[in-house]
Design an enzyme around this catalytic site. Structure first.
Site, PDB file in Angstrom:
ATOM      1  N   CYS A  59     -15.875   5.633  -5.277  1.00  0.00           N
ATOM      2  CA  CYS A  59     -14.802   6.820  -5.105  1.00  0.00           C
ATOM      3  C   CYS A  59     -13.478   6.327  -5.065  1.00  0.00           C
ATOM      4  O   CYS A  59     -13.363   4.869  -4.785  1.00  0.00           O
ATOM      5  CB  CYS A  59     -15.167   8.070  -3.880  1.00  0.00           C
ATOM      6  N   CYS A  73     -14.143   8.690  -9.486  1.00  0.00           N
ATOM      7  CA  CYS A  73     -13.264   7.722  -9.981  1.00  0.00           C
ATOM      8  C   CYS A  73     -13.198   7.772 -11.589  1.00  0.00           C
ATOM      9  O   CYS A  73     -12.165   6.860 -12.216  1.00  0.00           O
ATOM     10  CB  CYS A  73     -13.822   6.324  -9.639  1.00  0.00           C
ATOM     11  N   CYS A 112     -13.799   3.195 -13.658  1.00  0.00           N
ATOM     12  CA  CYS A 112     -15.000   2.527 -13.316  1.00  0.00           C
ATOM     13  C   CYS A 112     -15.537   1.696 -14.739  1.00  0.00           C
ATOM     14  O   CYS A 112     -15.800   2.487 -15.569  1.00  0.00           O
ATOM     15  CB  CYS A 112     -16.146   3.457 -12.831  1.00  0.00           C
TER      16      CYS A 112
END
Length: 134
Positions: A11, A85, A89
């Site tokens: 996160c 996110c 990522c």
């Protein structure tokens, strides 16, 4: 390379959702699963309300610290579970990616974090089933 699955929870701040998820998975799976968490912009410390919410269910995450997400951590994971996110990522072929849409517990009172915690537990239990870990 280990034969046990490696799960990475990601996160943004690695201070709430991902820390609670890692806490549940560690608690429920023991050493049957390698459990990691990271954030794209880690906070200075784990959210104290997330810590309190986990303490209520008997899981201590006070020893955890937010960590930066690295490409190597993603690439060496079996499953990467993102929690807000988004596109930051990194993607690697052969890694399974799941996106868990969960409210962010940041700046929320304990009463608002409990349902997030409970949903994370439900999803972690389902993940264990999917991984074939009892």
């Amino acid at each position: 390379m280990s034969s046990k699955p490696s799960v990475l929870f990601v996160c943004v701040h690695n201070a709430g959702r991902s820390q609670m998820a890692a806490g549940f998975l560690t608690h429920l799976a023991g050493d049957a699963v390698e459990v990691r968490s990271a954030g794209t912009t880690p906070a200075d410390a784990v959210n104290p309300v997330a810590i309190a919410a986990m303490e209520e269910v008997g899981i201590d995450i006070t020893d955890q610290t937010p960590k930066i997400l690295t490409p190597d951590t993603v690439e060496t994971s079996t499953v990467v579970i993102t929690m807000g996110c988004g596109d930051t990522c990194p993607y690697f072929p052969g890694v399974t990616y799941l996106d868990w849409q969960l409210d962010d517990p940041a700046n929320q009172p304990l009463a608002a974090v409990r349902p997030i915690r409970d949903e994370i537990e439900r999803r972690v239990r389902a993940l264990l089933t999917d991984l074939g870990v009892s």
